[in-house]
Scaffold this motif. Structure first.
Motif, short mmCIF file in Angstrom:
data_model
loop_
_atom_site.label_atom_id
_atom_site.label_comp_id
_atom_site.label_asym_id
_atom_site.label_seq_id
_atom_site.Cartn_x
_atom_site.Cartn_y
_atom_site.Cartn_z
N VAL A 87 0.78 -1.31 0.18
CA VAL A 87 0.02 0.06 -0.13
C VAL A 87 0.88 1.06 -0.04
CG1 VAL A 87 -2.02 -1.22 1.00
CG2 VAL A 87 -0.34 -0.01 2.59
N MET A 88 2.05 1.17 0.30
CA MET A 88 3.01 2.35 0.25
C MET A 88 3.11 3.04 -0.67
SD MET A 88 6.70 2.67 2.12
CE MET A 88 7.64 3.93 2.80
N ASP A 89 3.36 2.30 -1.92
CA ASP A 89 3.79 3.23 -3.29
C ASP A 89 2.36 3.59 -4.01
OD1 ASP A 89 6.43 3.02 -3.65
OD2 ASP A 89 6.54 1.16 -4.24
N PRO A 90 1.11 2.91 -3.67
CA PRO A 90 -0.19 3.42 -4.20
C PRO A 90 -0.50 4.43 -3.48
CG PRO A 90 -0.22 0.83 -4.07
CD PRO A 90 0.99 1.42 -3.61
N LEU A 91 -0.38 4.64 -2.22
CA LEU A 91 -0.75 5.90 -1.36
C LEU A 91 0.07 7.04 -1.68
CD1 LEU A 91 -2.37 6.97 1.08
CD2 LEU A 91 -0.65 6.37 2.33
N TRP A 92 1.32 6.83 -2.11
CA TRP A 92 2.36 7.94 -2.24
C TRP A 92 2.00 8.66 -3.67
CZ3 TRP A 92 7.08 7.45 -5.73
CH2 TRP A 92 7.94 8.70 -5.74
N GLU A 93 1.68 7.50 -4.69
CA GLU A 93 1.15 7.80 -5.90
C GLU A 93 -0.15 8.67 -5.87
OE1 GLU A 93 2.76 7.51 -8.98
OE2 GLU A 93 4.13 6.20 -8.35
N ARG A 94 -1.11 8.14 -5.24
CA ARG A 94 -2.48 8.90 -5.26
C ARG A 94 -2.30 10.14 -4.45
NH1 ARG A 94 -8.05 5.86 -4.09
NH2 ARG A 94 -8.46 8.08 -4.77
N LEU A 95 -1.39 10.32 -3.45
CA LEU A 95 -1.13 11.59 -3.01
C LEU A 95 -0.10 12.69 -3.94
CD1 LEU A 95 -0.87 10.65 0.74
CD2 LEU A 95 -2.59 12.04 -0.24
N GLY A 96 0.01 12.11 -4.98
CA GLY A 96 0.66 13.03 -6.24
C GLY A 96 2.16 13.00 -5.83
N ARG A 97 2.72 11.97 -5.06
CA ARG A 97 4.08 12.19 -4.98
C ARG A 97 4.77 13.58 -4.32
NH1 ARG A 97 7.04 9.19 -9.97
NH2 ARG A 97 5.44 7.32 -10.28
N ARG A 98 3.75 14.41 -3.47
CA ARG A 98 3.97 15.55 -3.06
C ARG A 98 4.10 15.46 -1.47
NH1 ARG A 98 1.89 19.76 -6.44
NH2 ARG A 98 2.94 21.32 -4.72
N VAL A 99 3.96 14.21 -1.00
CA VAL A 99 4.35 14.02 0.49
C VAL A 99 5.22 12.91 0.64
CG1 VAL A 99 1.93 14.96 1.32
CG2 VAL A 99 2.48 12.50 1.00
N ARG A 100 5.96 12.93 1.84
CA ARG A 100 6.96 11.70 2.26
C ARG A 100 6.01 10.66 2.79
NH1 ARG A 100 12.17 12.11 5.83
NH2 ARG A 100 10.89 13.90 6.76
N VAL A 101 6.34 9.53 2.53
CA VAL A 101 5.59 8.24 3.08
C VAL A 101 6.68 7.49 3.96
CG1 VAL A 101 4.13 6.42 3.12
CG2 VAL A 101 3.56 8.30 1.49
N LEU A 102 6.44 7.23 5.14
CA LEU A 102 7.61 6.72 5.93
C LEU A 102 6.87 5.69 6.77
CD1 LEU A 102 10.16 6.67 7.75
CD2 LEU A 102 9.02 8.38 9.32
N ALA A 103 7.57 4.52 6.61
CA ALA A 103 7.40 3.12 7.33
C ALA A 103 8.60 2.82 8.04
CB ALA A 103 6.80 1.98 6.47
N PHE A 104 8.30 2.32 9.41
CA PHE A 104 9.63 1.98 10.07
C PHE A 104 9.13 0.58 10.98
CE2 PHE A 104 7.03 4.66 12.98
CZ PHE A 104 7.60 4.10 14.08
#
Length: 372
Positions: A100-117
């Motif tokens: 889900v990380m990449d699809p979320l990043w794409e849907r947010l227009g790649r304008r935010v950072r997505v971080l998992a740890f």
């Protein structure tokens, strides 16, 4: 006479078997080269950050692409400063979010950072045997990590044990005169997904109850000596967390294989009696956390797999009632609770639904604003 003979036989058998069991060396966890291929790819995408007593936390990020901010204009700068932080639960890792990380990043227009740890003690992060692994420890480490990575404005999505970690952070956030979190972090929104946020309503697995009991250390040591990490008991317990009738059995088996490999990596299966200590904190700190939800002005949402055998719908409904009674939350009532046709791991069972809902909640807060 026969009863005495039987007892003697059992006693002699135990005298032989018990020393033998404790003489068996625990099976080591996999080395990096022995991890499943998809996990090795995930490892290659991440990095390690030292944040707590010299211990390293594994992180994976998707960073924003070039934006107008880089050209000195104001448009888009607020979005670029934001990070969606994905917080996993027990006994899993950030790898839960891989689909889900990449699809979320794409849907947010790649304008935010997505971080998992990965929390300490989990996944690919360090797993020191002498930590308490309390929820407060995890909250300390999470805040230290966000500060080290310069996360200034965060939308936080949590699951399972992660719900408790993030609720502890919210409790501190509401007492900022004591903790000072707002000096480096603005929490723009929080999304809770399936977790035992009302512990008395949770249906704990037998293994959870036993590991959290006073017999937990001895039981876990014995299990690690007699059973491989990928044993049938563990597989069966995890499979019970998917919704009944889940169709893609091959994917489910693969997901469970990944979970157990990451659990055993670096000896994590040998400290389960420690990492499960968050359950005690849920009993001890629940009132503190509910009080925070009752007063926080951070937009809080619930996205819940409706067929969860561990964290049933009653938990989400109970937490929703607390939030509805909070005047600061009333503007978000229509989005408060979203049900998903899934079990405990909704990001694994229905990634597209998880992505769609989380995207819409983040965009709603970005559009309508949250308290500064």
């Amino acid at each position: 006479m026969l009863k005495a003979a039987s007892l003697l036989t059992v006693g002699l058998a135990l005298a032989v078997i018990v020393p033998w069991m404790w003489s068996v060396e625990p099976e080591p966890g996999p080395t990096p080269d022995q991890l499943p291929y998809d996990v090795r790819v995930w490892l290659g995408q991440g990095r390690f950050t030292r944040v707590h007593a010299g211990h390293s936390v594994f992180t994976v990020t998707r960073d924003p692409l070039a934006s107008p901010c880089k050209n000195g204009t104001a448009a888009g700068c607020e979005d670029e400063e934001e990070t969606v932080v994905l917080v996993h639960g027990f006994p899993t890792s950030s790898f839960d979010y891989r689909r889900v990380m990449d699809p979320l990043w794409e849907r947010l227009g790649r304008r935010v950072r997505v971080l998992a740890f990965d929390h300490l003690g989990f996944g690919l992060s360090d797993k020191p045997p002498n930590l308490t692994y309390s929820v407060t420890d995890h909250a300390d480490t999470t805040l230290a990590l966000l500060r080290a990575l310069r996360v200034r404005r965060a939308h936080i999505v949590a699951h399972d044990m992660g719900d408790s970690v993030v609720t502890e952070i919210l409790a501190r956030y509401t007492r900022d005169d004591i903790y000072g979190i707002k000096s480096f972090l603005h929490i723009r929104s929080v999304v809770f997904t399936n977790g035992g946020m009302r512990i008395n309503l949770a249906s704990l697995r037998v293994t959870q109850t036993l590991l959290a009991s006073p017999l937990g250390p001895q039981l876990n040591e014995l299990m690690s000596r007699l059973l491989p990490p990928d044993n049938w008991i563990a597989r069966r317990q995890l499979a019970s967390l998917w919704r009944p009738g889940y169709e893609d059995e091959a994917r489910q088996r693969q997901d469970i294989r990944h979970i157990l490999a990451l659990l055993a990596y670096n000896g994590g299966h040998r400290i389960l009696h420690n990492t499960i200590s968050y359950l005690h904190d849920r009993y001890r700190l629940e009132r503190r956390w509910l009080e925070a939800l009752a007063v926080t002005d951070v937009p809080v949402f619930l996205v819940w797999g409706a067929e969860d055998a561990v964290a049933p719908p009653a938990i989400a409904e109970s937490v929703r009632d607390v939030l509805v009674a909070n005047p600061a939350q009333r503007r978000w009532t229509p989005e408060r609770l979203t049900w998903v046709h899934a079990g405990h791991f909704l990001m694994l069972e229905d990634g597209p639904a998880w992505t769609h809902i989380v995207h819409d909640l983040v965009r709603a807060v970005q559009t309508r604003g949250s308290p500064a």
